[in-house]
Design an enzyme around this catalytic site. Structure first.
Site, PDB file in Angstrom:
ATOM      1  N   LYS A  23       0.939  -1.096   0.141  1.00 43.51           N
ATOM      2  CA  LYS A  23      -0.485   0.136   0.317  1.00 43.51           C
ATOM      3  C   LYS A  23       0.589   1.242  -0.190  1.00 43.51           C
ATOM      4  O   LYS A  23       0.684   2.021  -0.907  1.00 43.51           O
ATOM      5  CB  LYS A  23      -1.136   0.240   1.357  1.00 43.51           C
ATOM      6  CG  LYS A  23      -1.209   1.620   1.525  1.00 43.51           C
ATOM      7  CD  LYS A  23      -1.781   1.494   2.986  1.00 43.51           C
ATOM      8  CE  LYS A  23      -2.692   2.477   3.679  1.00 43.51           C
ATOM      9  NZ  LYS A  23      -1.512   3.551   3.971  1.00 43.51           N
ATOM     10  N   ASN A  24       2.058   1.118   0.424  1.00 40.04           N
ATOM     11  CA  ASN A  24       2.357   2.181   1.030  1.00 40.04           C
ATOM     12  C   ASN A  24       3.791   2.405   0.053  1.00 40.04           C
ATOM     13  O   ASN A  24       3.793   4.131  -0.282  1.00 40.04           O
ATOM     14  CB  ASN A  24       2.845   2.370   2.430  1.00 40.04           C
ATOM     15  CG  ASN A  24       2.236   2.821   3.522  1.00 40.04           C
ATOM     16  OD1 ASN A  24       0.907   3.197   3.007  1.00 40.04           O
ATOM     17  ND2 ASN A  24       2.935   2.561   4.851  1.00 40.04           N
ATOM     18  N   ARG A  94      -3.375  10.074   3.408  1.00 43.61           N
ATOM     19  CA  ARG A  94      -2.727  11.075   3.907  1.00 43.61           C
ATOM     20  C   ARG A  94      -1.779  11.320   2.206  1.00 43.61           C
ATOM     21  O   ARG A  94      -1.022  12.652   1.835  1.00 43.61           O
ATOM     22  CB  ARG A  94      -1.762  10.328   4.629  1.00 43.61           C
ATOM     23  CG  ARG A  94      -0.730  11.299   5.107  1.00 43.61           C
ATOM     24  CD  ARG A  94      -0.423  11.355   6.868  1.00 43.61           C
ATOM     25  NE  ARG A  94       0.869  11.912   7.355  1.00 43.61           N
ATOM     26  CZ  ARG A  94       0.022  13.393   6.895  1.00 43.61           C
ATOM     27  NH1 ARG A  94      -0.150  13.939   7.610  1.00 43.61           N
ATOM     28  NH2 ARG A  94       1.410  14.242   7.684  1.00 43.61           N
ATOM     29  N   CYS A 118      -4.710   8.339   8.376  1.00 44.49           N
ATOM     30  CA  CYS A 118      -4.519   8.666   9.849  1.00 44.49           C
ATOM     31  C   CYS A 118      -4.461   9.422  10.882  1.00 44.49           C
ATOM     32  O   CYS A 118      -3.566  10.046  10.723  1.00 44.49           O
ATOM     33  CB  CYS A 118      -4.041   6.983  10.516  1.00 44.49           C
ATOM     34  SG  CYS A 118      -5.145   6.197   9.574  1.00 44.49           S
ATOM     35  N   ARG A 123       0.724  15.626  12.458  1.00 46.28           N
ATOM     36  CA  ARG A 123       1.376  14.713  11.421  1.00 46.28           C
ATOM     37  C   ARG A 123       2.090  15.899  10.423  1.00 46.28           C
ATOM     38  O   ARG A 123       1.610  15.718   9.425  1.00 46.28           O
ATOM     39  CB  ARG A 123       0.973  13.883  10.556  1.00 46.28           C
ATOM     40  CG  ARG A 123       1.063  12.057  11.224  1.00 46.28           C
ATOM     41  CD  ARG A 123       0.272  11.338  10.388  1.00 46.28           C
ATOM     42  NE  ARG A 123       0.558  10.540  10.030  1.00 46.28           N
ATOM     43  CZ  ARG A 123       0.007   9.852   9.209  1.00 46.28           C
ATOM     44  NH1 ARG A 123      -1.409   9.053   9.039  1.00 46.28           N
ATOM     45  NH2 ARG A 123       1.039   9.192   7.534  1.00 46.28           N
ATOM     46  N   PRO A 124       3.056  16.796  11.214  1.00 46.03           N
ATOM     47  CA  PRO A 124       3.183  17.698  10.077  1.00 46.03           C
ATOM     48  C   PRO A 124       4.061  17.771   8.608  1.00 46.03           C
ATOM     49  O   PRO A 124       4.266  16.909   8.981  1.00 46.03           O
ATOM     50  CB  PRO A 124       4.190  18.446  10.880  1.00 46.03           C
ATOM     51  CG  PRO A 124       4.914  17.772  11.966  1.00 46.03           C
ATOM     52  CD  PRO A 124       3.813  16.302  12.412  1.00 46.03           C
ATOM     53  N   ILE A 125       4.273  18.442   8.292  1.00 43.30           N
ATOM     54  CA  ILE A 125       4.852  18.629   6.675  1.00 43.30           C
ATOM     55  C   ILE A 125       5.797  19.635   6.222  1.00 43.30           C
ATOM     56  O   ILE A 125       6.152  18.898   4.950  1.00 43.30           O
ATOM     57  CB  ILE A 125       3.807  17.964   5.445  1.00 43.30           C
ATOM     58  CG1 ILE A 125       3.067  19.482   4.983  1.00 43.30           C
ATOM     59  CG2 ILE A 125       3.343  16.899   5.389  1.00 43.30           C
ATOM     60  CD1 ILE A 125       2.352  19.484   4.442  1.00 43.30           C
ATOM     61  N   ASP A 126       6.501  19.910   7.390  1.00 42.23           N
ATOM     62  CA  ASP A 126       7.122  20.676   7.465  1.00 42.23           C
ATOM     63  C   ASP A 126       8.340  20.404   6.533  1.00 42.23           C
ATOM     64  O   ASP A 126       8.868  21.631   5.697  1.00 42.23           O
ATOM     65  CB  ASP A 126       7.722  21.587   8.598  1.00 42.23           C
ATOM     66  CG  ASP A 126       7.775  20.343   9.286  1.00 42.23           C
ATOM     67  OD1 ASP A 126       8.037  19.292   9.933  1.00 42.23           O
ATOM     68  OD2 ASP A 126       9.705  20.626  10.454  1.00 42.23           O
ATOM     69  N   ASP A 306       4.318   0.873  12.009  1.00 42.59           N
ATOM     70  CA  ASP A 306       2.997  -0.064  11.495  1.00 42.59           C
ATOM     71  C   ASP A 306       2.282  -1.120  12.533  1.00 42.59           C
ATOM     72  O   ASP A 306       0.973  -1.469  11.820  1.00 42.59           O
ATOM     73  CB  ASP A 306       2.682   0.360  10.424  1.00 42.59           C
ATOM     74  CG  ASP A 306       3.389   1.304   9.779  1.00 42.59           C
ATOM     75  OD1 ASP A 306       2.475   2.173  10.200  1.00 42.59           O
ATOM     76  OD2 ASP A 306       3.907   1.737   8.661  1.00 42.59           O
ATOM     77  N   ILE A 328       7.511   6.837  16.663  1.00 46.50           N
ATOM     78  CA  ILE A 328       7.274   7.610  15.680  1.00 46.50           C
ATOM     79  C   ILE A 328       6.598   8.490  16.023  1.00 46.50           C
ATOM     80  O   ILE A 328       6.442   9.844  15.483  1.00 46.50           O
ATOM     81  CB  ILE A 328       7.457   6.838  14.404  1.00 46.50           C
ATOM     82  CG1 ILE A 328       8.599   5.900  14.671  1.00 46.50           C
ATOM     83  CG2 ILE A 328       7.645   7.295  13.366  1.00 46.50           C
ATOM     84  CD1 ILE A 328       9.859   5.885  13.978  1.00 46.50           C
ATOM     85  N   ARG A 398      -9.148   1.107   3.729  1.00 45.69           N
ATOM     86  CA  ARG A 398      -8.392   2.075   3.210  1.00 45.69           C
ATOM     87  C   ARG A 398      -6.945   1.163   2.517  1.00 45.69           C
ATOM     88  O   ARG A 398      -5.524   1.674   1.482  1.00 45.69           O
ATOM     89  CB  ARG A 398      -7.688   2.930   4.201  1.00 45.69           C
ATOM     90  CG  ARG A 398      -8.867   4.727   4.271  1.00 45.69           C
ATOM     91  CD  ARG A 398      -8.701   5.444   4.456  1.00 45.69           C
ATOM     92  NE  ARG A 398      -6.977   5.314   4.538  1.00 45.69           N
ATOM     93  CZ  ARG A 398      -6.104   5.843   5.344  1.00 45.69           C
ATOM     94  NH1 ARG A 398      -6.070   5.585   6.301  1.00 45.69           N
ATOM     95  NH2 ARG A 398      -5.108   6.027   5.359  1.00 45.69           N
TER      96      ARG A 398
END
Ligand code: EPU
Length: 425
Positions: A23-24, A94, A118, A123-126, A306, A328, A398
């Site tokens: 999936k990922n 995401r 999720c 869950r920043p995306i900086d 996970d 994490i 999902r």
């Protein structure tokens, strides 16, 4: 009307289960495909909701999507146009944020809604955005939308403060067409990153070092279509391996890359799980006594965050006290509260949980608060006495391909029922 998954627990599983494509990896490969100027064929695509939502986004971008077989996707971006991505599909997962890197790379402009997915704590995306800025982009955030644009993208040296999977992949995608060389230092090393780099290189990109902590990308002028087979899903594999250790008489899990699962397999060995590992499968036989263990989640090749949630369920069956430390996503413990409803004895601290086993689990109403919590609830339901009812199952759908069918083929009793909203919550 929402559905719930119901599981009648206590059946010993037996047989063989084949693992689907990752999936990922898939959720990054699909946006990566739009960087090509011709059709990209991807095989081994899992049948999951995330893929449906990404396909919907592709169609909005006027990318042709064909599905000649259930696990084949042909993505043809020849007549693609860049539009603002404000549709609901963007907020349903995401990984829609991979369109940021892909569209910025291809068109030097992207405007899209904040991605969903999720909730595992913040869950920043900086780091993604800093990477784009280092390549010359300007990022603005207005009324729930990111606008990222650049006159030119020019390769640079980018050091990631945290080795983020998403940032590594997104920067790789933004950099494939950039002028000159981009170097990502402290890059994440997950197998899914290698898979995306492999696809991009087959398309004609020049990416070296994927799978190590330094990745270099030499910009190219054009990318072609290609054929690519997705790697097996190491998290789905890990989930079935834990299911086998928890409730199988004898179960073979096929289409896996054991090397991707080393951290899990070595922890299971420490617990005393009886395993026979081959080049692409693992067979697990019932073990009477499971030993408790301590586990700390780490970026790959460490123990995957996970798999921490599914493993916690197995630890409720170990004889003694186990400890799980989450480094994490320190808030990724919602499954513990759900497990407690089923009789588990778990104490949650700051970023860690102590599991006291063995405890019998009994069926009750629980929620899949996120995807891997859903996986944990399924395992708990298989182990429990009586019927477990899992709500919020859209999270499970999902990320797990035909989970009911796969489990029922192994002798489980899993089914879906429609419920009204009130009953679901
Ligand atoms: N982080 C930042 N800033 C960023 C990006 C990440 O601070 O800009 C932090 C995160 O908050 C987290 C750490 O860095 O503490 C690692 O996050 P990472 O970016 O690696 O995670 P991700 O790319 O958002 C992917 C998987 C997750 C998996 C994590 C960790 C996908 C689509 N998602 O997320 O998978 O848990 O890596 O391995 O690939 C799942 O499959 O259930 C799932 C959540």
């Amino acid at each position: 009307m929402p559905k719930v998954i119901k599981i009648e627990g206590g059946h010993q599983l037996e047989g063989e289960v084949a693992i689907s494509g990752s999936k990922n990896a898939t959720v990054a490969l699909i946006p990566a495909a739009v960087l090509a100027n011709g059709p990209v064929t991807i095989v081994g695509v899992p049948e999951i909701e995330d893929v449906k939502n990404l396909s919907e986004i592709l169609k909005l971008l006027n990318v042709e999507v064909h599905q000649p077989a259930s696990d084949h996707l042909i993505i043809d971006p020849t007549h693609m146009r860049n539009i603002d991505l404000t549709a609901d599909a963007v907020t349903k997962l995401r990984a829609s944020y991979y369109f940021m890197g892909a569209l910025l790379g291809k068109y030097h402009y992207v405007r899209m809604k904040m991605p969903g997915g999720c909730y595992l704590g913040p869950r920043p995306i900086d780091l993604h955005l800093k990477g784009f800025e280092a390549l010359g982009a300007k990022v603005e955030y207005n009324r729930g939308c990111y606008e990222i644009k650049a006159d030119r993208l020019i390769g640079d040296k980018i050091f990631l403060d945290i080795s983020s999977v998403g940032a590594t992949i997104n920067i790789m995608m933004a950099a494939v067409y950039a002028e000159g060389r981009t170097t990502i230092e402290n890059a994440a090393k997950e197998p899914e990153i290698i898979d995306v780099a492999t696809l991009l290189n087959k398309m004609g990109a020049c990416i070296r070092g994927a799978g190590t902590n330094v990745i270099t990308i030499d910009g190219v002028k054009s990318l072609n279509g290609c054929f690519h087979e997705i790697i097996p899903d190491r998290i789905e594999a890990g989930t079935y391996i834990v299911i086998a250790a928890a409730c199988a008489k004898k179960m073979k899990i096929t289409n896996i890359i054991p090397h991707h699962l080393e951290a899990l397999l070595s922890k299971l060995e420490e617990m005393g799980v009886n395993m026979d590992i081959t080049v692409d499968s693992v067979t697990i036989e019932h073990t009477d006594h499971l030993r408790p263990i301590d586990v700390t989640t780490k970026p790959y090749p460490g123990f995957a965050t996970d798999l921490q949630q599914p493993l916690t369920v197995l630890l409720t069956q170990a004889e003694g006290e186990s400890k799980v430390e989450e480094t994490i996503y320190i808030e990724r413990f919602k499954h513990c509260a759900e497990l407690a409803k089923m009789g588990a004895d778990i104490e949650i601290g700051n970023g860690e949980a102590e599991i006291h086993g063995p405890t019998s689990l009994y069926g009750t109403k629980v929620a899949a608060t996120d995807l891997r919590c859903g996986a944990a609830m399924i395992i708990a339901g298989l182990l429990a006495e009586g019927v477990t009812t899992i709500s919020n199952i859209y999270h499970i759908d999902r990320g797990y391909d035909h989970i009911d069918e796969k489990l029922n083929a192994l002798g489980a009793k899993v089914w879906r029922e429609k419920v009204d909203d009130e009953e679901e919550n």
